[in-house]
Design a protein around this motif. Sequence first.
Motif, PDB file in Angstrom:
ATOM      1  N   ARG A   1     -11.373 -10.826   6.529  1.00  0.00           N
ATOM      2  CA  ARG A   1     -11.392 -12.261   6.828  1.00  0.00           C
ATOM      3  C   ARG A   1     -11.272 -13.068   5.547  1.00  0.00           C
ATOM      4  NH1 ARG A   1     -13.744 -12.952  11.957  1.00  0.00           N
ATOM      5  NH2 ARG A   1     -14.740 -11.061  12.606  1.00  0.00           N
ATOM      6  N   ASP A   2     -12.072 -12.688   4.548  1.00  0.00           N
ATOM      7  CA  ASP A   2     -12.050 -13.401   3.277  1.00  0.00           C
ATOM      8  C   ASP A   2     -10.688 -13.272   2.608  1.00  0.00           C
ATOM      9  OD1 ASP A   2     -14.726 -13.988   3.734  1.00  0.00           O
ATOM     10  OD2 ASP A   2     -15.447 -12.296   2.538  1.00  0.00           O
ATOM     11  N   ALA A   3     -10.112 -12.083   2.688  1.00  0.00           N
ATOM     12  CA  ALA A   3      -8.801 -11.864   2.068  1.00  0.00           C
ATOM     13  C   ALA A   3      -7.731 -12.728   2.720  1.00  0.00           C
ATOM     14  CB  ALA A   3      -8.413 -10.386   2.163  1.00  0.00           C
TER      15      ALA A   3
ATOM     16  N   VAL B   1      -2.429 -15.340  11.906  1.00  0.00           N
ATOM     17  CA  VAL B   1      -3.372 -14.222  11.808  1.00  0.00           C
ATOM     18  C   VAL B   1      -4.804 -14.741  11.927  1.00  0.00           C
ATOM     19  CG1 VAL B   1      -4.339 -12.515  10.214  1.00  0.00           C
ATOM     20  CG2 VAL B   1      -1.871 -12.674  10.496  1.00  0.00           C
ATOM     21  N   ASN B   2      -5.122 -15.788  11.183  1.00  0.00           N
ATOM     22  CA  ASN B   2      -6.477 -16.355  11.243  1.00  0.00           C
ATOM     23  C   ASN B   2      -6.797 -16.885  12.633  1.00  0.00           C
ATOM     24  OD1 ASN B   2      -7.107 -15.718   8.630  1.00  0.00           O
ATOM     25  ND2 ASN B   2      -6.620 -17.717   7.800  1.00  0.00           N
ATOM     26  N   SER B   3      -5.827 -17.473  13.280  1.00  0.00           N
ATOM     27  CA  SER B   3      -6.018 -17.975  14.638  1.00  0.00           C
ATOM     28  C   SER B   3      -6.309 -16.824  15.599  1.00  0.00           C
ATOM     29  CB  SER B   3      -4.783 -18.747  15.094  1.00  0.00           C
ATOM     30  OG  SER B   3      -4.888 -19.125  16.427  1.00  0.00           O
ATOM     31  N   THR B   4      -5.579 -15.736  15.451  1.00  0.00           N
ATOM     32  CA  THR B   4      -5.802 -14.558  16.296  1.00  0.00           C
ATOM     33  C   THR B   4      -7.202 -14.001  16.071  1.00  0.00           C
ATOM     34  OG1 THR B   4      -3.445 -14.030  16.243  1.00  0.00           O
ATOM     35  CG2 THR B   4      -4.936 -12.249  16.848  1.00  0.00           C
ATOM     36  N   ILE B   5      -7.636 -13.970  14.812  1.00  0.00           N
ATOM     37  CA  ILE B   5      -8.981 -13.476  14.494  1.00  0.00           C
ATOM     38  C   ILE B   5     -10.035 -14.367  15.149  1.00  0.00           C
ATOM     39  CG2 ILE B   5     -10.662 -13.200  12.626  1.00  0.00           C
ATOM     40  CD1 ILE B   5      -8.294 -12.318  10.829  1.00  0.00           C
ATOM     41  N   LYS B   6      -9.861 -15.679  15.033  1.00  0.00           N
ATOM     42  CA  LYS B   6     -10.834 -16.603  15.622  1.00  0.00           C
ATOM     43  C   LYS B   6     -10.870 -16.470  17.146  1.00  0.00           C
ATOM     44  CE  LYS B   6     -10.720 -19.987  11.936  1.00  0.00           C
ATOM     45  NZ  LYS B   6     -10.314 -21.323  11.501  1.00  0.00           N
ATOM     46  N   ASN B   7      -9.715 -16.333  17.760  1.00  0.00           N
ATOM     47  CA  ASN B   7      -9.668 -16.171  19.216  1.00  0.00           C
ATOM     48  C   ASN B   7     -10.364 -14.878  19.652  1.00  0.00           C
ATOM     49  OD1 ASN B   7      -8.298 -18.577  19.619  1.00  0.00           O
ATOM     50  ND2 ASN B   7      -6.289 -17.614  19.640  1.00  0.00           N
ATOM     51  N   ALA B   8     -10.147 -13.806  18.890  1.00  0.00           N
ATOM     52  CA  ALA B   8     -10.788 -12.530  19.223  1.00  0.00           C
ATOM     53  C   ALA B   8     -12.302 -12.635  19.042  1.00  0.00           C
ATOM     54  CB  ALA B   8     -10.215 -11.421  18.358  1.00  0.00           C
ATOM     55  N   ASP B   9     -12.750 -13.370  18.015  1.00  0.00           N
ATOM     56  CA  ASP B   9     -14.190 -13.563  17.816  1.00  0.00           C
ATOM     57  C   ASP B   9     -14.795 -14.358  18.962  1.00  0.00           C
ATOM     58  OD1 ASP B   9     -14.493 -12.149  15.461  1.00  0.00           O
ATOM     59  OD2 ASP B   9     -14.199 -13.894  14.165  1.00  0.00           O
TER      60      ASP B   9
ATOM     61  N   PRO C   1     -19.201 -10.688  15.967  1.00  0.00           N
ATOM     62  CA  PRO C   1     -17.832 -10.903  15.472  1.00  0.00           C
ATOM     63  C   PRO C   1     -17.172  -9.567  15.145  1.00  0.00           C
ATOM     64  CG  PRO C   1     -19.364 -12.375  14.367  1.00  0.00           C
ATOM     65  CD  PRO C   1     -20.191 -11.425  15.190  1.00  0.00           C
ATOM     66  N   LEU C   2     -15.855  -9.559  15.145  1.00  0.00           N
ATOM     67  CA  LEU C   2     -15.104  -8.326  14.917  1.00  0.00           C
ATOM     68  C   LEU C   2     -15.380  -7.736  13.539  1.00  0.00           C
ATOM     69  CD1 LEU C   2     -11.621  -9.334  16.355  1.00  0.00           C
ATOM     70  CD2 LEU C   2     -13.459  -8.146  17.499  1.00  0.00           C
ATOM     71  N   SER C   3     -15.486  -6.424  13.500  1.00  0.00           N
ATOM     72  CA  SER C   3     -15.637  -5.713  12.227  1.00  0.00           C
ATOM     73  C   SER C   3     -14.262  -5.525  11.610  1.00  0.00           C
ATOM     74  CB  SER C   3     -16.277  -4.345  12.480  1.00  0.00           C
ATOM     75  OG  SER C   3     -15.385  -3.530  13.233  1.00  0.00           O
ATOM     76  N   ASP C   4     -14.235  -5.030  10.369  1.00  0.00           N
ATOM     77  CA  ASP C   4     -12.949  -4.786   9.717  1.00  0.00           C
ATOM     78  C   ASP C   4     -12.120  -3.769  10.498  1.00  0.00           C
ATOM     79  OD1 ASP C   4     -13.302  -6.627   7.722  1.00  0.00           O
ATOM     80  OD2 ASP C   4     -13.691  -5.169   6.128  1.00  0.00           O
ATOM     81  N   GLY C   5     -12.755  -2.789  11.099  1.00  0.00           N
ATOM     82  CA  GLY C   5     -12.036  -1.807  11.918  1.00  0.00           C
ATOM     83  C   GLY C   5     -11.377  -2.455  13.123  1.00  0.00           C
TER      84      GLY C   5
ATOM     85  N   ILE D   1       1.696  -9.119   7.467  1.00  0.00           N
ATOM     86  CA  ILE D   1       0.518  -8.577   8.152  1.00  0.00           C
ATOM     87  C   ILE D   1       0.233  -7.155   7.677  1.00  0.00           C
ATOM     88  CG2 ILE D   1      -0.482  -7.967  10.392  1.00  0.00           C
ATOM     89  CD1 ILE D   1       1.332 -10.191  11.600  1.00  0.00           C
ATOM     90  N   SER D   2       1.275  -6.377   7.419  1.00  0.00           N
ATOM     91  CA  SER D   2       1.101  -4.983   6.987  1.00  0.00           C
ATOM     92  C   SER D   2       0.374  -4.883   5.658  1.00  0.00           C
ATOM     93  CB  SER D   2       2.458  -4.291   6.869  1.00  0.00           C
ATOM     94  OG  SER D   2       3.050  -4.161   8.127  1.00  0.00           O
ATOM     95  N   ALA D   3       0.436  -5.929   4.844  1.00  0.00           N
ATOM     96  CA  ALA D   3      -0.244  -5.908   3.553  1.00  0.00           C
ATOM     97  C   ALA D   3      -1.760  -5.741   3.717  1.00  0.00           C
ATOM     98  CB  ALA D   3       0.067  -7.183   2.780  1.00  0.00           C
ATOM     99  N   TYR D   4      -2.294  -6.052   4.894  1.00  0.00           N
ATOM    100  CA  TYR D   4      -3.733  -5.944   5.131  1.00  0.00           C
ATOM    101  C   TYR D   4      -4.138  -4.592   5.701  1.00  0.00           C
ATOM    102  CZ  TYR D   4      -3.822 -10.828   4.092  1.00  0.00           C
ATOM    103  OH  TYR D   4      -3.696 -12.018   3.445  1.00  0.00           O
ATOM    104  N   LEU D   5      -3.191  -3.750   6.026  1.00  0.00           N
ATOM    105  CA  LEU D   5      -3.496  -2.427   6.561  1.00  0.00           C
ATOM    106  C   LEU D   5      -3.658  -1.428   5.424  1.00  0.00           C
ATOM    107  CD1 LEU D   5      -0.928  -2.204   9.499  1.00  0.00           C
ATOM    108  CD2 LEU D   5      -3.341  -2.781   9.628  1.00  0.00           C
ATOM    109  N   PRO D   6      -4.498  -0.412   5.620  1.00  0.00           N
ATOM    110  CA  PRO D   6      -4.609   0.624   4.592  1.00  0.00           C
ATOM    111  C   PRO D   6      -3.309   1.420   4.505  1.00  0.00           C
ATOM    112  CG  PRO D   6      -6.031   1.120   6.473  1.00  0.00           C
ATOM    113  CD  PRO D   6      -5.384  -0.189   6.742  1.00  0.00           C
ATOM    114  N   LYS D   7      -3.122   2.065   3.351  1.00  0.00           N
ATOM    115  CA  LYS D   7      -1.927   2.881   3.142  1.00  0.00           C
ATOM    116  C   LYS D   7      -1.885   3.989   4.195  1.00  0.00           C
ATOM    117  CE  LYS D   7       0.441   5.577  -0.353  1.00  0.00           C
ATOM    118  NZ  LYS D   7       0.372   6.964   0.063  1.00  0.00           N
ATOM    119  N   GLN D   8      -0.731   4.166   4.822  1.00  0.00           N
ATOM    120  CA  GLN D   8      -0.571   5.176   5.862  1.00  0.00           C
ATOM    121  C   GLN D   8      -0.423   6.566   5.242  1.00  0.00           C
ATOM    122  OE1 GLN D   8      -0.543   4.463   9.447  1.00  0.00           O
ATOM    123  NE2 GLN D   8      -1.602   2.814   8.399  1.00  0.00           N
TER     124      GLN D   8
END
Length: 143
Positions: free
Chosen positions: A3-5, A28-36, A46-50, A88-95
Motif C-alpha cells: 500500500r505504501d509503495a 490500483v489504489n482504487s481497487t485496493i480501497k474497494n477490496a478493503d 484490511p487486505l494483507s500483502d498476500g 502493475i507487475s512491478a509490484y509482484l515478486p520475481k517469478q
Amino acid sequence: MLRDASTTAVKDAMRAKDERKLSTLRMVNSTIKNADIEARGQGKPPLSDGDLLACFKKMIKQRQESVELSIRVARELPRQEREEIAIISAYLPKQMSDADVKAAIAAAHRGNGAAGMKDMGKVIGVLKAKYAGQMDSARPAGW
C-alpha cells in the motif's frame, strides 16, 4: 508495505508528470480501497500483502484478456493494456523459473512425505505458503 509503495509511486508519477503510470496507479489504489471496503463489510481486516498480490494478479489477468480480445478485433487498446500490465507487475515478486518450480515441488514432496495424489493438497499448501506470488500455478511447469 505494498500500500505504501503504491501511494509513494502515485506521488512520484505526479512529480514526473507520467500520465499513464499515474492513472494506472490511481486505478490500483482504487481497487485496493474497494477490496478493503468489501472485506470490512464482511467483518474481515484490511487486505494483507498476500491478498494484495492476488488482486494485482487478477488485474494483470484482466488486462491480458483485454489485450487478446483487442488484438482479435484490431483495436488500439493493446498498447495501453500492456503498459498497465508492466506498471502493475512491478509490484509482484520475481517469478520462479520452470526449473526452480520443479525443484520446489520435489522438495515439498520430500518434506511432506507425499505418496501420491491424495497428498497433493499438502504439497500445494506448502508451496503456496513458502513461495507466495512467486510461482504461477496455472503454468504447467511440473505441477
